[in-house]
Motif scaffolding. Structure first.
Motif, PDB file in Angstrom:
ATOM      1  N   TYR A 139       0.811  -1.205   0.000  1.00 32.29           N
ATOM      2  CA  TYR A 139       0.000   0.000   0.000  1.00 32.29           C
ATOM      3  C   TYR A 139       0.853   1.268   0.000  1.00 32.29           C
ATOM      4  O   TYR A 139       0.386   2.338  -0.332  1.00 32.29           O
ATOM      5  N   GLY A 140       2.132   1.133   0.360  1.00 30.69           N
ATOM      6  CA  GLY A 140       2.996   2.304   0.511  1.00 30.69           C
ATOM      7  C   GLY A 140       2.670   3.089   1.761  1.00 30.69           C
ATOM      8  O   GLY A 140       2.731   4.328   1.784  1.00 30.69           O
ATOM      9  N   ALA A 141       2.322   2.371   2.837  1.00 30.96           N
ATOM     10  CA  ALA A 141       1.894   3.011   4.076  1.00 30.96           C
ATOM     11  C   ALA A 141       3.016   3.827   4.699  1.00 30.96           C
ATOM     12  O   ALA A 141       4.191   3.459   4.658  1.00 30.96           O
ATOM     13  N   ILE A 142       2.642   4.941   5.306  1.00 34.64           N
ATOM     14  CA  ILE A 142       3.572   5.794   6.038  1.00 34.64           C
ATOM     15  C   ILE A 142       3.719   5.260   7.455  1.00 34.64           C
ATOM     16  O   ILE A 142       2.767   4.764   8.048  1.00 34.64           O
ATOM     17  N   GLY A 143       4.931   5.366   8.019  1.00 38.06           N
ATOM     18  CA  GLY A 143       5.132   5.035   9.428  1.00 38.06           C
ATOM     19  C   GLY A 143       5.834   3.735   9.694  1.00 38.06           C
ATOM     20  O   GLY A 143       5.973   3.340  10.859  1.00 38.06           O
ATOM     21  N   LEU A 144       6.300   3.041   8.665  1.00 40.25           N
ATOM     22  CA  LEU A 144       6.944   1.744   8.879  1.00 40.25           C
ATOM     23  C   LEU A 144       8.278   1.870   9.599  1.00 40.25           C
ATOM     24  O   LEU A 144       8.801   0.882  10.117  1.00 40.25           O
ATOM     25  N   SER A 145       8.837   3.071   9.673  1.00 35.57           N
ATOM     26  CA  SER A 145      10.073   3.293  10.429  1.00 35.57           C
ATOM     27  C   SER A 145       9.807   3.857  11.812  1.00 35.57           C
ATOM     28  O   SER A 145      10.748   4.175  12.552  1.00 35.57           O
ATOM     29  N   GLY A 146       8.537   3.988  12.197  1.00 33.18           N
ATOM     30  CA  GLY A 146       8.200   4.526  13.503  1.00 33.18           C
ATOM     31  C   GLY A 146       8.405   6.025  13.566  1.00 33.18           C
ATOM     32  O   GLY A 146       8.561   6.700  12.541  1.00 33.18           O
ATOM     33  N   GLY A 147       8.421   6.566  14.772  1.00 36.29           N
ATOM     34  CA  GLY A 147       8.612   8.000  14.928  1.00 36.29           C
ATOM     35  C   GLY A 147       7.873   8.543  16.127  1.00 36.29           C
ATOM     36  O   GLY A 147       7.234   7.801  16.889  1.00 36.29           O
ATOM     37  N   THR A 148       7.966   9.859  16.297  1.00 35.95           N
ATOM     38  CA  THR A 148       7.371  10.552  17.438  1.00 35.95           C
ATOM     39  C   THR A 148       6.144  11.338  17.017  1.00 35.95           C
ATOM     40  O   THR A 148       6.139  11.988  15.975  1.00 35.95           O
ATOM     41  N   ASP A 149       5.098  11.249  17.830  1.00 37.33           N
ATOM     42  CA  ASP A 149       3.907  12.093  17.678  1.00 37.33           C
ATOM     43  C   ASP A 149       3.919  13.141  18.780  1.00 37.33           C
ATOM     44  O   ASP A 149       4.153  12.811  19.952  1.00 37.33           O
ATOM     45  N   PHE A 150       3.661  14.384  18.424  1.00 35.20           N
ATOM     46  CA  PHE A 150       3.418  15.417  19.430  1.00 35.20           C
ATOM     47  C   PHE A 150       2.290  16.288  18.910  1.00 35.20           C
ATOM     48  O   PHE A 150       2.467  17.089  18.004  1.00 35.20           O
ATOM     49  N   GLY A 151       1.114  16.098  19.486  1.00 33.55           N
ATOM     50  CA  GLY A 151      -0.057  16.811  19.024  1.00 33.55           C
ATOM     51  C   GLY A 151      -0.624  17.730  20.076  1.00 33.55           C
ATOM     52  O   GLY A 151      -0.562  17.447  21.281  1.00 33.55           O
TER      53      GLY A 151
END
Length: 296
Positions: free
Chosen positions: A106-118
């Motif tokens: 699907y070409g999904a975003i986020g497969l390398s993980g990361g930080t959320d700050f909302g």
């Protein structure tokens, strides 16, 4: 009104961990409402893909390790009306998926993980007399969140959630409860932040996150009936769907959830129950849930 704090730690012999702490705190004679949760998870989850046109036969496991804290301190600005900020901080530090995963296709975003700050703002209307087993009143919660780069978010997107509930008491102590929710996301949304259908409260029977996308709509109606002394029963029917936009949201192919449960009153002062629910859906979908307080 009464407050609630719940803690659910689970551990397995394979080293899987899931620890959750959540609270609904009502302070200063209902002047303040603090909604928060903390979660540390180190375990695989199931996913069918992204979008509504997926098959249960294509289920796969994806491991997502995370630590997340969310809080929304609300202040009463008028009778039954609350307003306040929202903060969401998370770190997805380990993501494992097969090389031929549907997420890769699907070409999904986020497969390398990361930080959320909302950061964001939330507004609530709450006229229920009992937050955990209401028989009258209404509840409406609207939340708007942004995840900007200057705060350190690995992906930039925004999110809107609306949760509307209404309760009716047709006769005696019988209750008809109605809920409708929707979620809208826009931007570079990682797959683990997409709107997820299912779980222990909505579309029961479906594994939460098996179906996900940028837009979600679901609704449910539940009938609650006392039987004898501290015992009661419930039954419900629900439907929902996900899509990549409201424009592409079709009401053909809605997913269906139905089931029933047993209630045992464990707090007579606040009329709060333990619930045992069994949810079902087409094609062998099912789930069992044991929890405190009603699903909504």
């Amino acid at each position: 009104k009464p407050s609630k704090i719940s803690e659910v730690p689970t551990f397995s012999t394979k080293g899987r961990v899931n620890v959750s702490i959540s609270n609904d705190l009502i302070l200063k004679e209902n002047k303040f409402m603090i909604l928060s949760f903390f979660n540390y998870r180190k375990q695989p989850e199931y996913i069918l893909g992204i979008g509504n046109d997926v098959s249960i036969d294509d289920v796969e496991q994806v491991t997502v390790d995370r630590i997340r804290f969310y809080t929304s301190p609300l202040v009463r600005i008028k009778k039954n009306y609350f307003l306040g900020p929202v903060f969401d901080l998370a770190n997805y530090f380990r993501v494992q998926a097969d090389s031929n995963s549907v997420l890769t296709d699907y070409g999904a975003i986020g497969l390398s993980g990361g930080t959320d700050f909302g950061i964001g703002i939330a507004g609530a209307l709450d006229s229920r007399t009992n937050r955990y087993n209401s028989s009258d009143g209404a509840f409406l919660l609207t939340t708007f969140m942004v995840y900007p780069e200057f705060l350190g978010s690995a992906y930039q997107f925004y999110r809107i959630d609306i949760d509307a509930r209404k309760y009716f008491n047709p006769w005696l102590k019988h209750v008809v409860a109605v809920q409708a929710t929707t979620t809208y996301l826009s931007g570079d949304v990682p797959f683990y932040d997409l709107a997820m259908m299912g779980g222990e409260d909505r579309m029961r029977g479906y594994y939460k996150g098996a179906l996900r996308d940028k837009v979600l709509i679901d609704a449910q109606v539940e009938y609650r009936m006392p039987v004898w002394n501290i015992f009661g029963i419930t039954t419900w029917v629900a439907t929902g769907r996900v899509a990549d936009s409201y424009k592409n949201m079709s009401f053909n192919g809605l997913w269906l959830s139905y089931g029933g449960g047993i209630r045992i009153r464990v707090d007579s002062e606040n009329n709060a129950n333990l619930r045992f629910d069994m949810g079902f859906g087409p094609n062998g979908v099912s789930g069992f849930y044991f929890n405190f307080a009603e699903a909504f």
